[in-house]
Design an enzyme around this catalytic site. Structure first.
Site, mmCIF file in Angstrom:
data_model
loop_
_atom_site.group_PDB
_atom_site.id
_atom_site.type_symbol
_atom_site.label_atom_id
_atom_site.label_comp_id
_atom_site.label_asym_id
_atom_site.label_seq_id
_atom_site.Cartn_x
_atom_site.Cartn_y
_atom_site.Cartn_z
ATOM 1 N NE ARG A 180 -22.271 27.600 -24.667
ATOM 2 C CZ ARG A 180 -23.031 28.662 -24.368
ATOM 3 N NH1 ARG A 180 -24.255 28.750 -24.888
ATOM 4 N NH2 ARG A 180 -22.571 29.605 -23.586
ATOM 5 C CG ASP A 226 -26.838 20.702 -30.173
ATOM 6 O OD1 ASP A 226 -26.491 21.685 -29.495
ATOM 7 O OD2 ASP A 226 -27.257 20.787 -31.346
ATOM 8 C CE1 TYR A 279 -19.845 19.177 -33.654
ATOM 9 C CE2 TYR A 279 -19.011 21.216 -34.602
ATOM 10 C CZ TYR A 279 -19.544 20.527 -33.531
ATOM 11 O OH TYR A 279 -19.771 21.164 -32.341
ATOM 12 N NE ARG A 314 -29.123 16.479 -34.433
ATOM 13 C CZ ARG A 314 -30.001 16.597 -33.436
ATOM 14 N NH1 ARG A 314 -29.727 17.365 -32.380
ATOM 15 N NH2 ARG A 314 -31.150 15.965 -33.494
#
Length: 287
Positions: A59, A61, A119, A207
């Site tokens: 998932r 964001d 990522y 993040r």
């Protein structure tokens, strides 16, 4: 003679998906908000004539992009698995693209069969903003960033660690253990790229981590203090998350994947030459 009613055969179809996260409230379907999962499910349902559940590898964001998200669904009917990408793209909005589709075994699962997710976070350190990179990078010009310090801070994170310091609240996950398999920071012109690969990620982890790594890169926080912060689980000191638009799900890896590398391995273009370097280059102009 009674007509024979044989059940419609099912085939599990895997998809490699790109999307621009700017106008999505994340991957996961949710009431009152636009999501990537729901948009693709609507397209599949339109073709098959009944609702379908799409299972994603992870998932993302709100506002986060994906260069090669992976998902699967169980298809009924006679459409060959490799045709689904072309068919779905004709019904999907322009900020979603199915790069390819393929048939997989009935027990293959986009989430549970994955060996890793990777990522990439992109930071633009140029003094002036650029409209053509703004949607995909964090414009950080307030202070010089030392990518070698960020790389040094990443090195101790490789391995199996309890990373509660980088775990946002409101997560359904009961623990904060993560196996980080690779982590690197490198510069291309004015752009700094941070890549992290793990077996799975905590809610908001990348993040929050990048927000703290920037403090290391500006020398606001020492390498020792950064390492002690996550080892001691000092979550109260992690107060700022890097903006969502600089983050991209780069790829998902599987032991047995039916797609060639050019489809999924590294499909987010790297911003290479910095704005300042480009302004000085004079390419295409007379001296």
């Amino acid at each position: 003679m009674l007509e024979s009613h044989q059940p419609t055969p099912k085939e599990r179809v895997a998809l490699v998906i790109q999307y621009l996260g700017t106008h999505f409230h994340g991957w996961q379907r949710q009431p009152q908000h636009r999501s990537v999962q729901e948009e693709i499910e609507k397209a599949i349902a339109h073709v098959m004539g009944h609702p379908v559940t799409l299972h994603g590898a992870g998932r993302t964001d709100s506002g986060v992009h994906a260069a090669a998200q992976v998902a699967h669904f169980d298809a009924t009917g006679k459409i060959p698995a490799h045709k689904w990408a072309t068919i779905l793209n004709s019904y999907l909005p322009t900020d979603i693209l199915i790069r390819a589709s393929a048939g997989v075994s009935p027990d293959w699962h986009a989430r549970f069969s994955a060996a890793y997710r990777r990522y990439r976070y992109t930071i633009d350190t140029a003094k002036q903003p650029n409209l053509f990179t703004r949607a995909f990078s964090w414009h950080y010009y307030h202070a010089p960033l030392d990518e070698s310090l960020i790389q040094a801070a990443l090195k101790p994170l490789i391995g199996h660690h309890h990373l509660a310091a980088f775990h946002r609240a409101n997560s359904g996950r009961k623990h904060s253990w993560v196996e980080i398999q690779a982590a690197e920071c490198y510069r291309n012109g004015s752009f700094i790229h941070i890549e992290i690969q793990a077996n799975g990620f905590l809610y908001g982890m990348v993040r929050l981590l990048v927000g703290m790594l920037v403090q290391v890169g500006t020398k606001e926080r020492s390498l020792t203090d950064f390492t002690n912060l996550w080892k001691d689980e000092r979550r109260e000191e992690v107060k700022y998350a890097a903006p969502a638009h600089g983050l991209c799900l780069l790829r998902v890896g599987y032991p047995d994947f039916p797609f060639p590398k050019e489809i999924w391995f590294d499909t987010q273009p790297l911003f290479g030459i910095g704005q300042e370097e480009a302004a000085r280059s004079n390419r295409g102009f007379p001296p």
